[in-house]
Design a protein around this motif. Structure first.
Motif, PDB file in Angstrom:
ATOM      1  N   GLY A 126     -54.338 -60.268  21.898  1.00  0.00           N
ATOM      2  CA  GLY A 126     -55.190 -60.073  20.565  1.00  0.00           C
ATOM      3  C   GLY A 126     -56.009 -58.675  20.327  1.00  0.00           C
ATOM      4  O   GLY A 126     -56.114 -58.220  19.189  1.00  0.00           O
ATOM      5  N   ARG A 213     -53.604 -64.824  17.927  1.00  0.00           N
ATOM      6  CA  ARG A 213     -53.625 -64.397  16.507  1.00  0.00           C
ATOM      7  C   ARG A 213     -55.164 -64.514  16.057  1.00  0.00           C
ATOM      8  O   ARG A 213     -55.557 -63.683  15.280  1.00  0.00           O
ATOM      9  CB  ARG A 213     -53.208 -65.615  15.789  1.00  0.00           C
ATOM     10  CG  ARG A 213     -51.608 -65.444  16.152  1.00  0.00           C
ATOM     11  CD  ARG A 213     -51.148 -64.089  15.377  1.00  0.00           C
ATOM     12  NE  ARG A 213     -51.167 -64.017  14.070  1.00  0.00           N
ATOM     13  CZ  ARG A 213     -50.165 -64.326  13.159  1.00  0.00           C
ATOM     14  NH1 ARG A 213     -48.910 -64.718  13.407  1.00  0.00           N
ATOM     15  NH2 ARG A 213     -50.577 -64.189  11.870  1.00  0.00           N
ATOM     16  N   ARG A 216     -57.239 -61.442  17.543  1.00  0.00           N
ATOM     17  CA  ARG A 216     -56.978 -60.196  16.573  1.00  0.00           C
ATOM     18  C   ARG A 216     -57.788 -60.069  15.390  1.00  0.00           C
ATOM     19  O   ARG A 216     -58.266 -59.258  14.962  1.00  0.00           O
ATOM     20  CB  ARG A 216     -55.369 -60.102  16.301  1.00  0.00           C
ATOM     21  CG  ARG A 216     -55.033 -59.176  15.459  1.00  0.00           C
ATOM     22  CD  ARG A 216     -53.570 -59.214  15.060  1.00  0.00           C
ATOM     23  NE  ARG A 216     -53.115 -58.050  14.246  1.00  0.00           N
ATOM     24  CZ  ARG A 216     -53.157 -57.892  12.740  1.00  0.00           C
ATOM     25  NH1 ARG A 216     -53.818 -59.043  12.286  1.00  0.00           N
ATOM     26  NH2 ARG A 216     -52.926 -56.812  12.173  1.00  0.00           N
TER      27      ARG A 216
END
Length: 330
Positions: A126, A213, A216
């Motif tokens: 991420g 995810r 990030r």
């Protein structure tokens, strides 16, 4: 007359005391919810025998204590919990505590390994995706994480078994150790490692995608805050800024999510342990459900609830380590 203020209890102890009412609610809820399920252990034993007389069924229920009124059963259950006694498994003819302690290390090894792999690789992926935003690496991480998020765990486990066990013969298809192999030391560790490779990867894949995810998005959010721009304006390199300022603050949502999802990770181990015949709590719970062994199932649910509460307490304590601005001793 001056009085000296009492020193407050340590934060971990206060949180543990606050969790006591929740533990009571969980224990009471588990007891009554399981009683809503039809059938009991006597019905299972009678079904396995093919037939049973009413007198034999009544004698079985008398031995198991299920012939008593529900209030008396509930009072006996609370009395056992007060003495840290989880009861007796009539199916296995062993103490529930002994059965749980016997299977808990295998489940803990599976869960901790999967969680560590998911956290380390997910957070690293991420962070790299956020640093290289809209580039090939970011797109690759997004595609792979989406596939990992959408793939059912049991299907992934079966496909891994078909590929690495049936076709390539690289990894064993199930179990925790090789049957009949008297290995010790490093040979035993290597044997266990080869058996846990597929179940750990299968269990970690879903959560790795989630953490990648989430990390990030968290890194991108923190990177736009004022203190990060100030560090860059003072001449701090981009690598050091990301490593020393962005990542520690971006990890706070990851800590929260990992604590909240520990219960889901624990429940997901049931499917993984069943697919790979892993001798842990998940498979034991499935056996308890199929045999209507309520004492064993109540013990597993209670211990699992305690583990989830303990992990959430550790997550609260970890906040202060990742971000010193958070005071956990107040």
């Amino acid at each position: 007359m001056s009085t000296t203020p009492r020193k407050p209890w340590p934060y971990p102890l206060r949180r543990a005391m606050q969790a006591l009412p929740l533990i009571v609610v969980i224990a009471v809820s588990n007891f009554f919810w399981l009683r809503l399920a039809p059938g009991d252990l006597a019905d299972v034993i009678a079904g396995e025998a093919g037939a049973a007389t009413p007198e034999y069924m009544a004698e079985l229920r008398r031995q198991f204590g299920t012939d008593q009124p529900l209030a008396i059963q509930f009072a006996a259950y609370l009395k056992r919990l007060a003495h840290f006694d989880l009861g007796w498994s009539f199916r296995y003819n062993e103490s529930v505590v002994h059965l749980i302690l016997e299977r808990l290390p295998a489940t803990a090894l599976l869960l901790v390994s999967a969680l560590v792999i998911a956290l380390v690789i997910g957070c690293a992926a991420g962070t790299l995706a956020a640093v290289s935003r809209w580039r090939a690496l970011d797109v690759a991480v997004s595609v792979i994480s989406t596939l990992g998020f959408a793939t059912p765990l049991f299907w992934l486990g079966l496909m891994l078994m078909v590929l690495f066990s049936a076709h390539l013969h690289w990894l064993p298809s199930g179990g925790m150790t090789t049957l009949g192999a008297a290995t010790h030391g490093w040979a035993y560790i290597g044997d266990v490692a080869t058996h846990m490779a597929m179940p750990v990867f299968c269990l970690a894949a879903y959560y790795l995608a989630i953490y990648a995810r989430l990390m990030r998005a968290s890194v991108l959010e923190v990177a736009g805050l004022d203190f990060v721009r100030t560090a860059r304006a003072k001449g701090v390199s981009r690598f050091r800024t990301v490593l020393s300022h962005v990542v520690p603050n971006a990890l706070l949502p990851i800590v929260t999510m990992s604590a909240l999802q520990f219960g889901t990770l624990l429940s997901g181990s049931v499917a993984i342990e069943t697919v790979f015949s892993w001798p842990g709590l998940g498979q034991l719970a499935l056996d308890a459900v199929s045999s209507r062994d309520l004492n064993l199932l109540l013990g597993i649910l209670f211990v699992s609830s305690l583990l989830v509460l303990a992990v959430n307490l550790l997550a609260d304590l970890a906040y202060g380590w990742f971000d010193p601005r958070i005071e956990v001793e107040r």
